[in-house]
Write an enzyme that holds these catalytic residues in place. Structure first.
Site, PDB file in Angstrom:
ATOM      1  N   HIS A  73       0.833  -1.200   0.000  1.00 55.17           N
ATOM      2  CA  HIS A  73       0.000   0.000   0.000  1.00 55.17           C
ATOM      3  C   HIS A  73       0.865   1.247   0.000  1.00 55.17           C
ATOM      4  O   HIS A  73       0.634   2.189  -0.747  1.00 55.17           O
ATOM      5  CB  HIS A  73      -0.927  -0.007   1.219  1.00 55.17           C
ATOM      6  CG  HIS A  73      -1.811   1.200   1.314  1.00 55.17           C
ATOM      7  ND1 HIS A  73      -1.441   2.344   1.994  1.00 55.17           N
ATOM      8  CD2 HIS A  73      -3.047   1.445   0.813  1.00 55.17           C
ATOM      9  CE1 HIS A  73      -2.406   3.232   1.915  1.00 55.17           C
ATOM     10  NE2 HIS A  73      -3.400   2.716   1.211  1.00 55.17           N
ATOM     11  N   HIS A 137       3.443  -1.075   4.414  1.00 54.72           N
ATOM     12  CA  HIS A 137       2.056  -1.309   4.829  1.00 54.72           C
ATOM     13  C   HIS A 137       1.414  -2.248   3.808  1.00 54.72           C
ATOM     14  O   HIS A 137       1.333  -1.926   2.623  1.00 54.72           O
ATOM     15  CB  HIS A 137       1.296   0.021   4.892  1.00 54.72           C
ATOM     16  CG  HIS A 137      -0.173  -0.135   5.178  1.00 54.72           C
ATOM     17  ND1 HIS A 137      -1.088   0.851   4.879  1.00 54.72           N
ATOM     18  CD2 HIS A 137      -0.891  -1.159   5.729  1.00 54.72           C
ATOM     19  CE1 HIS A 137      -2.291   0.450   5.225  1.00 54.72           C
ATOM     20  NE2 HIS A 137      -2.201  -0.763   5.742  1.00 54.72           N
ATOM     21  N   HIS A 206      -0.551  12.525   0.481  1.00 54.54           N
ATOM     22  CA  HIS A 206      -0.956  11.169   0.858  1.00 54.54           C
ATOM     23  C   HIS A 206      -2.283  11.201   1.590  1.00 54.54           C
ATOM     24  O   HIS A 206      -2.458  11.905   2.591  1.00 54.54           O
ATOM     25  CB  HIS A 206       0.087  10.503   1.747  1.00 54.54           C
ATOM     26  CG  HIS A 206      -0.298   9.119   2.180  1.00 54.54           C
ATOM     27  ND1 HIS A 206      -0.350   8.057   1.313  1.00 54.54           N
ATOM     28  CD2 HIS A 206      -0.684   8.630   3.382  1.00 54.54           C
ATOM     29  CE1 HIS A 206      -0.729   6.965   1.960  1.00 54.54           C
ATOM     30  NE2 HIS A 206      -0.946   7.292   3.221  1.00 54.54           N
ATOM     31  N   MET A 277      -6.047   9.311   6.033  1.00 59.56           N
ATOM     32  CA  MET A 277      -4.835  10.026   6.424  1.00 59.56           C
ATOM     33  C   MET A 277      -4.805  11.380   5.728  1.00 59.56           C
ATOM     34  O   MET A 277      -5.510  11.588   4.733  1.00 59.56           O
ATOM     35  CB  MET A 277      -3.578   9.222   6.095  1.00 59.56           C
ATOM     36  CG  MET A 277      -3.345   8.031   6.992  1.00 59.56           C
ATOM     37  SD  MET A 277      -1.699   7.306   6.779  1.00 59.56           S
ATOM     38  CE  MET A 277      -1.742   6.039   8.051  1.00 59.56           C
TER      39      MET A 277
END
Length: 834
Positions: A73, A137, A206, A277
């Site tokens: 990810h 991740h 992000h 996020m």
């Protein structure tokens, strides 16, 4: 052109060639930072591996992903002095033993990144970055039997770069995105503190699936756009188009915009792919001597700045099918059969920007060290695991008693240490502090472990404890507990219900080196050393090495002191709870009955006192969170007068200032312990009466005042994983030679050049003398009469104020200092505004 000038020019060309050879030799090193055959068995796994760097100074000049979005990810690289683990890979709730520095970030099949000339990330050697930790991740488990080696390839040089690169991160950590909503904002703002200016040349955004656009600004007298990106495109570092210089005391502002249309539930900031996020990365260069006070800006510390952001900050960028296909394809290689990186997604062509908004005056700088607008820094959400309040997990069967302690591990699991049917009252001990029910161990499993969804994954401790109090979990997942009835401290290895270390003598109170009297808490350093608060009787703190050998003790009883009403430092009236801020070299202690917090360095030397009228007479527990430069979370206890109320506190650990108070609905009654989970951004509070554990999720303030929810139990089997011993991958060169071989070649080239240069100079002098003696002045005279460009040494000594555009692909074109028609020199004299 005279012979003298020809010889001089030949010398310059020759020297330039030698320098080019030396430079090319120093650019041949590569280092592959790969996950070391990681086994991924769960959703949303965060795994880390570490690599030791060379003892020589190195400069990273290029990054290239050896991964694809179908497996990873995202990937982050961190520099640190020592990694948190020596295993081949580990579950990275913690990255480094001390503070880490972010070096790179990759996601969504971003292409390779080449830094501008003369710029590099300085690592290894005399720097504080001795290791690089790679964090991956994984959204989904890998197929059975598959092992992962995703990673990043570094290109490094030992040639000292003129300017050093760095990353400054803007992030939001407290956000609530309602379901089916458009243009929901998460804002970030702070003041930039550094010894000198920095020059941004790249930015990266992000977010997860709901993010539509993220923008970042520098604010002085106007709002100057640093960058604006779509987080659904390849999350590369894109070039900064505007001529931005961030000076010390400027302001930095970021905004993340979300669209939750089609999602019925609320979404919060979190670690899983179902959470969200908000990150805006600034990659910059600066003078080697420039030092930043902080490398990140967390939270919206100055709301007045974000309120004036231009509308352009959240307007979406035009669609780009090529970028969307690259980001969301299974491999991101655009059909390349050999798996090479895609062509650069950012080229040297100008990017069309929307018109710059009209200048907006910056607000006056704060007159105090703490912004006046820091209110509601964090609020809390109660929807535990997505369930309605009060609805237990199916199959719930655990009933807990008085909660002595609560802890979390680096995986986000929650440990509750409770007393079952036992209640501590006036009959529990005699006047000599001897426990009065020595033949009646608690029949329940006193240690219950929940996963982050609130489901029970493990429980143990039946017929083992008598009056549980404190609990903590160290980096190795050892469980540490204190039992005030036994007067003992115990350590249980991970996944074991048998203690491998017991300190204190069973049912025997005392004050010797291996005697305690109702010990309250234990905290463990990354080195394995640990502290015990010997609390109710002895009012002292003891420090032990990782084998359980006493190193030192400090503290005494406040009740034995006379004089002013405020007891002196390093004295306690029940040191009840402790927390470590290892990154700040601090141990903080909740001095319960004195209603204050005392902080010491790790050698036991007093550092500061934290006190506030809002604490009241009693502070029961504290827990450290590294967010926002370091926060202490605390809870007080009830008083006879009922004032001040029982509540929670958020405290700035750097100056001891109270930032905010918070509470649950209908209100905390008898909180006994508190624990922060920085991985999942949660706060847990254990209560004595009524017996419960509250979970609070950090989120933006929505005006509701904040509330919590009770943890319910469940029956989910525990998860397992496999680790192997750590090994170091040796540095490789592109020409298949070792770094040692290259280091042997470079000195030989340099020494050879130094030996040849004096010979050439002697030849030049001899030729000049012979020409002069022959009287061939007309040649020189004719040369002087010609118009020419002067060779000006000063051009090579002027400070470099500009660079080539950020390049994400290799280039065969290098600057030729001898090409008089080259306009490349303009890149070295860009005027930056002051």
């Amino acid at each position: 052109m005279t012979l003298v000038h020809k010889v001089t020019l030949t010398c310059v060309v020759w020297i330039a060639c030698v320098c080019s050879v030396v430079r090319s030799q120093t650019l041949t090193q590569t280092l592959d930072l790969l996950m070391k055959n990681a086994s991924v068995t769960m959703n949303d796994e965060y795994l880390c591996s570490s690599y030791k760097l060379s003892t020589n100074d190195q400069y990273i000049v290029q990054y290239e992903a050896l991964a694809n979005a179908g497996t990873a990810h995202h990937i982050l690289l961190f520099g640190c002095d020592e990694p948190a683990s020596t295993k081949d890979y580990w579950h990275c709730g913690r990255l480094c033993k001390s503070q880490e520095q972010i070096l790179f970030a990759w996601a969504k099949n971003a292409p390779r990144l080449k830094l501008p000339k003369d710029v590099g990330f300085h690592v290894g050697g005399k720097t504080s970055i001795k290791y690089i930790v790679i964090q991956v991740h994984y959204v989904n488990p890998l197929p059975a039997g598959s092992l992962d080696t995703s990673g990043i390839r570094l290109s490094m040089t030992s040639l000292r770069q003129r300017y050093e690169a760095g990353i400054y991160l803007l992030l939001a950590y407290s956000v609530r995105i309602p379901g089916n909503s458009v243009n929901v904002f998460a804002d970030i703002s702070c003041q930039f503190k550094a010894s000198g200016p920095i020059y941004p040349f790249g930015f990266r955004t992000h977010a997860h699936s709901l993010g539509t656009v993220i923008s970042g600004y520098q604010v002085n007298s106007t709002y100057n756009l640093i960058g604006k990106g779509n987080p659904q495109w390849p999350q590369a570092f894109y070039p900064v188009e505007n001529n931005v210089v961030i000076q010390k005391d400027d302001y930095l502002v970021g905004r993340c915009t979300y669209n939750s249309t089609g999602r019925d539930r609320a979404t919060y900031i979190g670690a899983s792919h179902n959470d969200e996020m908000c990150n805006f990365y600034i990659m910059y260069y600066a003078d080697r001597n420039t030092r930043l006070q902080y490398h990140s800006c967390a939270g919206n510390n100055m709301p007045s700045l974000t309120q004036k952001l231009p509308a352009f900050s959240y307007q979406q960028l035009p669609p780009n099918p090529l970028l969307e296909m690259a980001a969301h394809g299974p491999s991101g290689h655009m059909g390349d059969p050999e798996g090479h990186s895609p062509k650069p997604l950012v080229t040297a062509a100008p990017v069309t920007q929307a018109p710059t908004p009209a200048p907006t005056p910056a607000p006056p700088k704060p007159t105090t060290s703490k912004p006046e607008s820091v209110t509601h820094l964090m609020d809390f959400e109660s929807d535990f695991g997505g369930r309605s309040k009060g609805s237990p997990t199916p199959g719930s069967e655990v009933v807990i008693g008085q909660v002595g302690g609560v802890a979390t591990d680096k995986l986000g699991n929650v440990y509750v240490f409770h007393r079952g049917e036992r209640v501590w009252n006036g009959l529990s001990f005699n006047y000599q502090n001897v426990f009065q029910q020595q033949n009646s161990p608690i029949q329940a499993n006193c240690i219950v472990v929940y996963n982050s969804a609130g489901q029970v994954i493990r429980q143990f401790g039946k017929d083992m404890f008598f009056l549980p109090h404190g609990i903590s979990v160290d980096d190795k997942l050892n469980v540490w507990v204190t039992d005030v009835g036994l007067h003992q401290v115990m350590r249980f290895p991970a996944n074991s219900d048998q203690a491998d270390l017991v300190l204190g003598k069973r049912f025997q109170p005392g004050k010797g080196d291996n005697l305690f009297c109702k010990p309250t808490d234990v905290v463990v350093l990354s080195t394995g050393e640990f502290f015990i608060s010997d609390g109710y009787c002895n009012s002292r703190i003891l420090k032990y090495d990782n084998t359980g050998k006493l190193i030192k003790q400090f503290g005494s009883s406040s009740t034995a002191q006379t004089g002013p009403s405020q007891p002196p430092p390093s004295t306690f009236n029940v040191p009840h709870s402790m927390t470590l801020a290892e990154d700040k070299n601090l141990l903080c202690v909740a001095d319960r009955e004195n209603g204050r917090i005392q902080c010491f360095d790790l050698e036991g030397r007093f550092q500061r006192m934290i006190d506030s009228p809002e604490f009241g007479d009693r502070i029961f527990a504290i827990s450290y969170c590294p967010l926002h430069r370091g926060l202490l979370f605390a809870v007080n206890g009830p008083t006879l007068s009922g004032s001040p109320p029982v509540q929670g506190f958020i405290i700035d650990i750097n100056d001891g200032q109270l930032i905010e108070t918070w509470n649950a609905k209908p209100g905390l009654k008898n909180p006994h312990d508190i624990e922060v989970d920085p991985v999942n951004l949660r706060v847990y509070v254990g209560e004595l009466d009524p017996t419960k554990v509250w979970r609070f999720d950090m989120k933006a303030d929505d005006g509701s005042g904040g509330h919590g929810n009770i943890i319910h139990s469940g029956t989910t089997p525990s998860s397992s994983w496999t680790t192997v011993n750590a090994t170091l991958l040796e540095t490789q060169e592109t020409d298949k030679k070792s770094l040692t071989q290259e280091e042997e070649i470079m000195p030989a080239i340099i020494i050879g050049a130094l030996l040849v240069i004096p010979i050439i100079i002697i030849i030049v002098i001899v030729v000049v003398i012979r020409v002069y003696k022959k009287g061939q002045h007309d040649c020189c005279g004719r040369h002087r009469s010609r118009s020419r460009k002067k060779f000006n040494l000063g051009n090579f000594l002027t400070p470099h104020r500009g660079f080539d555009r950020l390049n994400q692909e290799e280039s065969d074109t290098e600057f030729d200092p001898l090409n008089e028609d080259s306009d490349e020199e303009e890149e070295y004299s860009i005027t930056r505004k002051a």
